[in-house]
Design a protein around this motif. Structure first.
Motif, PDB file in Angstrom:
ATOM      1  N   ASN A  77       0.834  -1.200   0.000  1.00 37.27           N
ATOM      2  CA  ASN A  77       0.000   0.000   0.000  1.00 37.27           C
ATOM      3  C   ASN A  77       0.869   1.250   0.000  1.00 37.27           C
ATOM      4  O   ASN A  77       2.057   1.191   0.311  1.00 37.27           O
ATOM      5  CB  ASN A  77      -0.910   0.001   1.226  1.00 37.27           C
ATOM      6  N   SER A  78       0.263   2.374  -0.319  1.00 37.76           N
ATOM      7  CA  SER A  78       0.967   3.663  -0.318  1.00 37.76           C
ATOM      8  C   SER A  78       2.286   3.564  -1.073  1.00 37.76           C
ATOM      9  O   SER A  78       3.338   3.995  -0.584  1.00 37.76           O
ATOM     10  CB  SER A  78       1.222   4.130   1.121  1.00 37.76           C
ATOM     11  N   LEU A  79       2.231   2.998  -2.249  1.00 36.86           N
ATOM     12  CA  LEU A  79       3.442   2.754  -3.022  1.00 36.86           C
ATOM     13  C   LEU A  79       4.113   4.059  -3.432  1.00 36.86           C
ATOM     14  O   LEU A  79       3.455   5.076  -3.689  1.00 36.86           O
ATOM     15  CB  LEU A  79       3.122   1.914  -4.250  1.00 36.86           C
ATOM     16  N   LYS A  80       5.442   3.993  -3.474  1.00 38.38           N
ATOM     17  CA  LYS A  80       6.273   5.142  -3.824  1.00 38.38           C
ATOM     18  C   LYS A  80       7.110   4.787  -5.056  1.00 38.38           C
ATOM     19  O   LYS A  80       7.393   3.600  -5.288  1.00 38.38           O
ATOM     20  CB  LYS A  80       7.200   5.489  -2.661  1.00 38.38           C
ATOM     21  N   PRO A  81       7.550   5.783  -5.803  1.00 38.02           N
ATOM     22  CA  PRO A  81       8.408   5.498  -6.963  1.00 38.02           C
ATOM     23  C   PRO A  81       9.650   4.678  -6.582  1.00 38.02           C
ATOM     24  O   PRO A  81      10.102   3.846  -7.377  1.00 38.02           O
ATOM     25  CB  PRO A  81       8.780   6.885  -7.466  1.00 38.02           C
ATOM     26  N   GLU A  82      10.169   4.874  -5.387  1.00 36.14           N
ATOM     27  CA  GLU A  82      11.358   4.132  -4.968  1.00 36.14           C
ATOM     28  C   GLU A  82      11.070   2.668  -4.665  1.00 36.14           C
ATOM     29  O   GLU A  82      11.997   1.894  -4.400  1.00 36.14           O
ATOM     30  CB  GLU A  82      12.019   4.796  -3.750  1.00 36.14           C
ATOM     31  N   ASP A  83       9.820   2.265  -4.698  1.00 37.02           N
ATOM     32  CA  ASP A  83       9.459   0.848  -4.558  1.00 37.02           C
ATOM     33  C   ASP A  83       9.586   0.113  -5.895  1.00 37.02           C
ATOM     34  O   ASP A  83       9.448  -1.110  -5.947  1.00 37.02           O
ATOM     35  CB  ASP A  83       8.036   0.691  -4.047  1.00 37.02           C
ATOM     36  N   THR A  84       9.843   0.845  -6.963  1.00 38.89           N
ATOM     37  CA  THR A  84       9.998   0.230  -8.274  1.00 38.89           C
ATOM     38  C   THR A  84      11.167  -0.751  -8.281  1.00 38.89           C
ATOM     39  O   THR A  84      12.287  -0.393  -7.922  1.00 38.89           O
ATOM     40  CB  THR A  84      10.216   1.307  -9.352  1.00 38.89           C
ATOM     41  N   ALA A  85      10.884  -1.991  -8.668  1.00 33.86           N
ATOM     42  CA  ALA A  85      11.901  -3.045  -8.644  1.00 33.86           C
ATOM     43  C   ALA A  85      11.285  -4.333  -9.176  1.00 33.86           C
ATOM     44  O   ALA A  85      10.068  -4.419  -9.366  1.00 33.86           O
ATOM     45  CB  ALA A  85      12.405  -3.281  -7.227  1.00 33.86           C
ATOM     46  N   VAL A  86      12.145  -5.313  -9.384  1.00 33.95           N
ATOM     47  CA  VAL A  86      11.663  -6.676  -9.598  1.00 33.95           C
ATOM     48  C   VAL A  86      11.566  -7.333  -8.220  1.00 33.95           C
ATOM     49  O   VAL A  86      12.525  -7.284  -7.443  1.00 33.95           O
ATOM     50  CB  VAL A  86      12.605  -7.481 -10.504  1.00 33.95           C
ATOM     51  N   TYR A  87      10.413  -7.906  -7.944  1.00 36.09           N
ATOM     52  CA  TYR A  87      10.167  -8.526  -6.651  1.00 36.09           C
ATOM     53  C   TYR A  87      10.240 -10.048  -6.791  1.00 36.09           C
ATOM     54  O   TYR A  87       9.639 -10.620  -7.705  1.00 36.09           O
ATOM     55  CB  TYR A  87       8.801  -8.112  -6.116  1.00 36.09           C
ATOM     56  N   TYR A  88      10.967 -10.655  -5.861  1.00 37.83           N
ATOM     57  CA  TYR A  88      11.169 -12.097  -5.871  1.00 37.83           C
ATOM     58  C   TYR A  88      10.695 -12.699  -4.552  1.00 37.83           C
ATOM     59  O   TYR A  88      10.915 -12.112  -3.490  1.00 37.83           O
ATOM     60  CB  TYR A  88      12.642 -12.439  -6.018  1.00 37.83           C
ATOM     61  N   CYS A  89      10.095 -13.867  -4.621  1.00 37.02           N
ATOM     62  CA  CYS A  89       9.856 -14.603  -3.387  1.00 37.02           C
ATOM     63  C   CYS A  89      10.914 -15.698  -3.258  1.00 37.02           C
ATOM     64  O   CYS A  89      11.488 -16.150  -4.259  1.00 37.02           O
ATOM     65  CB  CYS A  89       8.450 -15.173  -3.313  1.00 37.02           C
ATOM     66  N   ALA A  90      11.162 -16.075  -2.029  1.00 31.79           N
ATOM     67  CA  ALA A  90      12.209 -17.049  -1.755  1.00 31.79           C
ATOM     68  C   ALA A  90      11.842 -17.887  -0.546  1.00 31.79           C
ATOM     69  O   ALA A  90      11.111 -17.437   0.337  1.00 31.79           O
ATOM     70  CB  ALA A  90      13.536 -16.340  -1.515  1.00 31.79           C
ATOM     71  N   ALA A  91      12.360 -19.098  -0.508  1.00 28.32           N
ATOM     72  CA  ALA A  91      12.134 -20.014   0.603  1.00 28.32           C
ATOM     73  C   ALA A  91      13.473 -20.360   1.259  1.00 28.32           C
ATOM     74  O   ALA A  91      14.471 -20.588   0.564  1.00 28.32           O
ATOM     75  CB  ALA A  91      11.449 -21.286   0.120  1.00 28.32           C
ATOM     76  N   TRP A  92      13.443 -20.389   2.585  1.00 30.63           N
ATOM     77  CA  TRP A  92      14.658 -20.664   3.356  1.00 30.63           C
ATOM     78  C   TRP A  92      14.900 -22.155   3.465  1.00 30.63           C
ATOM     79  O   TRP A  92      14.005 -22.913   3.829  1.00 30.63           O
ATOM     80  CB  TRP A  92      14.503 -20.065   4.750  1.00 30.63           C
ATOM     81  N   SER A  93      16.111 -22.547   3.160  1.00 28.13           N
ATOM     82  CA  SER A  93      16.493 -23.939   3.322  1.00 28.13           C
ATOM     83  C   SER A  93      17.297 -24.093   4.608  1.00 28.13           C
ATOM     84  O   SER A  93      18.357 -23.482   4.760  1.00 28.13           O
ATOM     85  CB  SER A  93      17.342 -24.409   2.133  1.00 28.13           C
ATOM     86  N   THR A  94      16.789 -24.912   5.519  1.00 24.56           N
ATOM     87  CA  THR A  94      17.535 -25.149   6.756  1.00 24.56           C
ATOM     88  C   THR A  94      18.759 -26.030   6.502  1.00 24.56           C
ATOM     89  O   THR A  94      19.696 -26.021   7.291  1.00 24.56           O
ATOM     90  CB  THR A  94      16.639 -25.810   7.807  1.00 24.56           C
ATOM     91  N   VAL A  95      18.763 -26.739   5.389  1.00 33.33           N
ATOM     92  CA  VAL A  95      19.895 -27.616   5.064  1.00 33.33           C
ATOM     93  C   VAL A  95      21.137 -26.792   4.760  1.00 33.33           C
ATOM     94  O   VAL A  95      22.226 -27.078   5.251  1.00 33.33           O
ATOM     95  CB  VAL A  95      19.545 -28.533   3.884  1.00 33.33           C
ATOM     96  N   VAL A  96      20.974 -25.755   3.944  1.00 29.72           N
ATOM     97  CA  VAL A  96      22.123 -24.931   3.560  1.00 29.72           C
ATOM     98  C   VAL A  96      22.130 -23.577   4.267  1.00 29.72           C
ATOM     99  O   VAL A  96      23.029 -22.774   4.052  1.00 29.72           O
ATOM    100  CB  VAL A  96      22.176 -24.721   2.034  1.00 29.72           C
ATOM    101  N   ALA A  97      21.099 -23.343   5.112  1.00 26.52           N
ATOM    102  CA  ALA A  97      21.027 -22.118   5.922  1.00 26.52           C
ATOM    103  C   ALA A  97      21.072 -20.852   5.069  1.00 26.52           C
ATOM    104  O   ALA A  97      21.858 -19.928   5.315  1.00 26.52           O
ATOM    105  CB  ALA A  97      22.128 -22.093   6.971  1.00 26.52           C
ATOM    106  N   ARG A  98      20.245 -20.836   4.036  1.00 23.35           N
ATOM    107  CA  ARG A  98      20.101 -19.626   3.232  1.00 23.35           C
ATOM    108  C   ARG A  98      18.814 -19.758   2.416  1.00 23.35           C
ATOM    109  O   ARG A  98      18.198 -20.830   2.363  1.00 23.35           O
ATOM    110  CB  ARG A  98      21.289 -19.414   2.295  1.00 23.35           C
ATOM    111  N   TYR A  99      18.419 -18.621   1.800  1.00 25.23           N
ATOM    112  CA  TYR A  99      17.278 -18.683   0.879  1.00 25.23           C
ATOM    113  C   TYR A  99      17.760 -19.393  -0.379  1.00 25.23           C
ATOM    114  O   TYR A  99      18.574 -18.849  -1.133  1.00 25.23           O
ATOM    115  CB  TYR A  99      16.764 -17.275   0.584  1.00 25.23           C
ATOM    116  N   ASN A 100      17.257 -20.589  -0.586  1.00 25.15           N
ATOM    117  CA  ASN A 100      17.797 -21.459  -1.615  1.00 25.15           C
ATOM    118  C   ASN A 100      16.837 -21.732  -2.759  1.00 25.15           C
ATOM    119  O   ASN A 100      17.226 -22.351  -3.753  1.00 25.15           O
ATOM    120  CB  ASN A 100      18.221 -22.785  -0.984  1.00 25.15           C
ATOM    121  N   TYR A 101      15.586 -21.304  -2.603  1.00 31.24           N
ATOM    122  CA  TYR A 101      14.577 -21.503  -3.646  1.00 31.24           C
ATOM    123  C   TYR A 101      14.037 -20.133  -4.028  1.00 31.24           C
ATOM    124  O   TYR A 101      13.615 -19.369  -3.155  1.00 31.24           O
ATOM    125  CB  TYR A 101      13.449 -22.405  -3.137  1.00 31.24           C
ATOM    126  N   TRP A 102      14.040 -19.850  -5.328  1.00 29.45           N
ATOM    127  CA  TRP A 102      13.677 -18.510  -5.803  1.00 29.45           C
ATOM    128  C   TRP A 102      12.688 -18.591  -6.954  1.00 29.45           C
ATOM    129  O   TRP A 102      12.756 -19.520  -7.781  1.00 29.45           O
ATOM    130  CB  TRP A 102      14.917 -17.771  -6.299  1.00 29.45           C
TER     131      TRP A 102
END
Length: 117
Positions: free
Chosen positions: A82-107
């Motif tokens: 909500n209340s979007l601003k021009p500086e919010d312009t970007a490519v948005y990605y979702c990601a899932a955390w892998s506890t096996v490798v301890a990082r966001y590993n699925y994109w």
């Protein structure tokens, strides 16, 4: 596999709702997050949510304007913006955390959000 949708062009002050649908595996027990990357800038963490949906966290730049949520019955994560601003312009990605490798590993492949002034 994660697939984002819901991006588009919106005027400043407007709203968008992004969705991230998972397929191929269930992500209901994964912590999830939304990232964004603007041209010429590093990717940044926008919001995160734990597997149960009870704990959320936000970048200071979006606090009070964005809300992350999830529906584990639909294997989907959302980002209400909500209340979007021009500086919010970007490519948005979702990601899932892998506890096996301890990082966001699925994109996902990303969805473009453009906010005009």
């Amino acid at each position: 596999q994660l697939v984002e949708s819901g991006g588009g062009l919106v005027q400043a002050g407007g709203s968008l709702r992004l969705s991230c649908a998972a397929s191929g595996r269930t992500f209901s027990n994964y912590n999830m997050a939304w990232f964004r990357q603007a041209p010429g800038k590093e990717r940044e963490l926008v919001a995160s949510i734990d597997w149960s949906g009870t704990r959320t966290d936000y970048a200071n730049s979006v606090k009070g304007r964005f809300t992350i949520s999830r529906d584990n019955t639909k294997n989907t994560v959302y980002l209400q913006m909500n209340s979007l601003k021009p500086e919010d312009t970007a490519v948005y990605y979702c990601a899932a955390w892998s506890t096996v490798v301890a990082r966001y590993n699925y994109w996902g492949q990303g969805t473009q959000v453009t906010v005009s002034s």
